[in-house]
Enzyme design. Structure first.
Site, mmCIF file in Angstrom:
data_model
loop_
_atom_site.group_PDB
_atom_site.id
_atom_site.type_symbol
_atom_site.label_atom_id
_atom_site.label_comp_id
_atom_site.label_asym_id
_atom_site.label_seq_id
_atom_site.Cartn_x
_atom_site.Cartn_y
_atom_site.Cartn_z
ATOM 1 N N SER A 158 0.847 -1.197 0.000
ATOM 2 C CA SER A 158 0.000 0.000 0.000
ATOM 3 C C SER A 158 0.882 1.246 0.000
ATOM 4 C CB SER A 158 -0.867 -0.011 1.265
ATOM 5 O OG SER A 158 -1.469 1.244 1.457
ATOM 6 N N TYR A 171 -1.974 -0.456 10.472
ATOM 7 C CA TYR A 171 -2.078 -0.778 9.035
ATOM 8 C C TYR A 171 -0.831 -0.275 8.302
ATOM 9 C CZ TYR A 171 -4.275 -1.064 4.372
ATOM 10 O OH TYR A 171 -4.570 -1.351 3.058
HETATM 11 N N1 LIG Z 1 -8.894 -0.277 -1.009
HETATM 12 C C1 LIG Z 1 -7.760 0.410 -1.040
HETATM 13 O O1 LIG Z 1 -7.720 1.640 -1.240
HETATM 14 C C2 LIG Z 1 -6.464 -0.316 -0.830
HETATM 15 C C3 LIG Z 1 -5.275 0.410 -0.967
HETATM 16 C C4 LIG Z 1 -4.075 -0.227 -0.772
HETATM 17 C C5 LIG Z 1 -4.053 -1.566 -0.467
HETATM 18 N N2 LIG Z 1 -5.219 -2.255 -0.321
HETATM 19 C C6 LIG Z 1 -5.131 -3.674 0.013
HETATM 20 O O2 LIG Z 1 -5.763 -4.438 -1.012
HETATM 21 C C7 LIG Z 1 -6.195 -5.676 -0.457
HETATM 22 C C8 LIG Z 1 -7.668 -5.894 -0.814
HETATM 23 O O3 LIG Z 1 -8.402 -4.862 -0.179
HETATM 24 P P1 LIG Z 1 -9.899 -4.459 -0.574
HETATM 25 O O4 LIG Z 1 -9.939 -3.010 -0.578
HETATM 26 O O5 LIG Z 1 -10.353 -5.238 -1.759
HETATM 27 O O6 LIG Z 1 -10.662 -4.935 0.741
HETATM 28 P P2 LIG Z 1 -11.897 -5.914 0.938
HETATM 29 O O7 LIG Z 1 -12.944 -5.669 -0.063
HETATM 30 O O8 LIG Z 1 -12.238 -5.813 2.385
HETATM 31 O O9 LIG Z 1 -11.267 -7.350 0.633
HETATM 32 C C9 LIG Z 1 -10.492 -8.063 1.542
HETATM 33 C C10 LIG Z 1 -10.974 -9.498 1.548
HETATM 34 O O10 LIG Z 1 -10.133 -10.250 2.429
HETATM 35 C C11 LIG Z 1 -10.963 -11.074 3.218
HETATM 36 N N3 LIG Z 1 -10.353 -11.427 4.474
HETATM 37 C C12 LIG Z 1 -10.211 -10.655 5.586
HETATM 38 N N4 LIG Z 1 -9.648 -11.352 6.562
HETATM 39 C C13 LIG Z 1 -9.415 -12.587 6.064
HETATM 40 C C14 LIG Z 1 -8.839 -13.764 6.606
HETATM 41 N N5 LIG Z 1 -8.388 -13.812 7.877
HETATM 42 N N6 LIG Z 1 -8.747 -14.848 5.826
HETATM 43 C C15 LIG Z 1 -9.211 -14.835 4.560
HETATM 44 N N7 LIG Z 1 -9.771 -13.761 3.985
HETATM 45 C C16 LIG Z 1 -9.867 -12.647 4.738
HETATM 46 C C17 LIG Z 1 -12.206 -10.231 3.444
HETATM 47 O O11 LIG Z 1 -13.261 -11.044 3.875
HETATM 48 P P3 LIG Z 1 -14.172 -10.645 5.148
HETATM 49 O O12 LIG Z 1 -15.289 -9.868 4.557
HETATM 50 O O13 LIG Z 1 -14.564 -11.976 5.695
HETATM 51 O O14 LIG Z 1 -13.351 -9.838 6.114
HETATM 52 C C18 LIG Z 1 -12.403 -9.635 2.065
HETATM 53 O O15 LIG Z 1 -13.148 -10.516 1.252
HETATM 54 C C19 LIG Z 1 -5.923 -5.590 1.054
HETATM 55 O O16 LIG Z 1 -4.679 -6.194 1.339
HETATM 56 C C20 LIG Z 1 -5.828 -4.099 1.286
HETATM 57 O O17 LIG Z 1 -5.070 -3.804 2.431
HETATM 58 C C21 LIG Z 1 -6.436 -1.660 -0.492
#
Ligand SMILES: NC(=O)c1ccc[n+]([C@@H]2O[C@H](COP(=O)([O-])OP(=O)(O)OC[C@H]3O[C@@H](n4cnc5c(N)ncnc54)[C@H](OP(=O)(O)O)[C@@H]3O)[C@@H](O)[C@H]2O)c1
Length: 278
Positions: A158, A171
């Site tokens: 990130s 985070y």
């Molecule tokens: N969105 C942004 O702006 C952004 C920016 C930089 C980096 N990122 C990174 O990109 C990645 C994806 O993020 P996103 O924005 O798509 O978030 P998201 O929609 O919340 O997706 C994350 C997924 O991971 C699952 N998860 C959480 N804990 C878990 C566990 N213990 N075991 C297995 N699955 C688990 C969640 O399921 P549950 O619903 O069950 O929790 C969810 O389906 C993350 O690493 C995030 O930190 C995001």
């Protein structure tokens, strides 16, 4: 140059890709693109109902190449069980994408919650989810890559990893650790197992998803919060990313087009990390 080879780089036929957090906003977009590029795709998540809705988005013709499997990235046993299921279905995991991760409101400072009062369990959860939630799948699914002498791992870091963002100390620290671990594992795999095992990461900028919506938009009005506005001001392209914005760099890093790329962390941030603010 062999042009035919160049044109075939994004055809992932006979290649099995596991996406942790594959039911999430960013992971599911990557999973959809991979199925479209002929890969076998395994969506690993805790929420299998949500994973089912992702698979339902795929065209009927490709559904046999997409499966969902339960796995908690913080529980090695569930990952090993998932590995056995995948072996029966598709044989081996060729490519691992670690997209599970995120922040949580309880680990975020605010007017009502000072840094000094952030609860230990919230700090531990966010730290573990992002760092151990990347390391444990690399242990379980990377072992087979080490045995076969080939494979690809893509982690999700990130913008926080480069310079910490305000309010989200666990985070930010955890994503900095993901960047560091990506470089460490890239070297470890190349020197101890095979130079044909590559480990890289993408570092997304700001994408409006479930894990950060509470920080970037007002819950009742949907308007940008001052933080959301400030992010746009510091993003030269003046917009949030869309999930599709991740696809080009993701496909490149996991494909043979990046055969000489390992230990790289690629920002996908509309210029945020390059901008001095002046
Ligand atoms: N969105 C942004 O702006 C952004 C920016 C930089 C980096 N990122 C990174 O990109 C990645 C994806 O993020 P996103 O924005 O798509 O978030 P998201 O929609 O919340 O997706 C994350 C997924 O991971 C699952 N998860 C959480 N804990 C878990 C566990 N213990 N075991 C297995 N699955 C688990 C969640 O399921 P549950 O619903 O069950 O929790 C969810 O389906 C993350 O690493 C995030 O930190 C995001």
């Amino acid at each position: 140059m062999n042009l035919a080879e160049l044109q075939s780089f994004y055809d992932f036929k006979d290649c099995t890709v596991l996406v942790t957090g594959g039911a999430g906003v960013l992971g599911s977009e990557i999973a959809c693109a991979l199925v479209g590029c002929n890969a076998n795709v395994v969506i690993l998540d805790r929420d299998l109902e949500l994973a089912k809705t992702v698979i339902e988005r795929f065209p009927t013709a490709v559904k046999g190449r997409a499966v969902r499997v339960y796995g908690d990235v913080l529980n090695t046993e569930t990952l090993q069980q998932a590995n056995e299921t995948i072996k029966a279905e598709f044989n081996v995991v060729d490519i691992l994408i670690n997209a599970a991760g995120g922040n949580h409101p309880s680990a975020t400072t605010s007017a009502d919650l000072s840094f000094f009062d952030l609860p230990l369990d919230a700090l531990r959860h966010v730290g573990d989810l992002n760092l151990l939630g990347t390391i444990l799948p690399c242990q379980v699914f990377g072992r087979g890559m080490a045995e076969r002498g080939e494979g690809v791992i893509l982690n999700v870091s990130s913008m926080n990893a480069l310079r910490p963002l305000t309010r989200i100390p666990a985070y930010s620290a955890a994503k900095a650790a993901v960047t560091n671990f990506t470089q460490w594992l890239a070297i470890h795999m190349a020197q101890n197992y095979s130079p044909r095992i590559r480990v890289n990461a993408i570092a997304p900028g700001f994408f409006l998803t479930e894990q950060n919506r509470f920080l970037l938009t007002d819950k009742s009005s949907g308007d940008l919060t001052p933080r959301g506005q400030s992010i746009l001001t510091h993003t030269p392209m003046n917009r949030f990313g869309t999930p599709e914005d991740l696809l080009g760099a993701t496909m490149w890093l996991i494909s043979p087009a990046a055969a000489f790329v390992t230990g790289a962390v690629i920002p996908i941030d509309g210029g945020f990390s390059a901008f001095s603010g002046v």
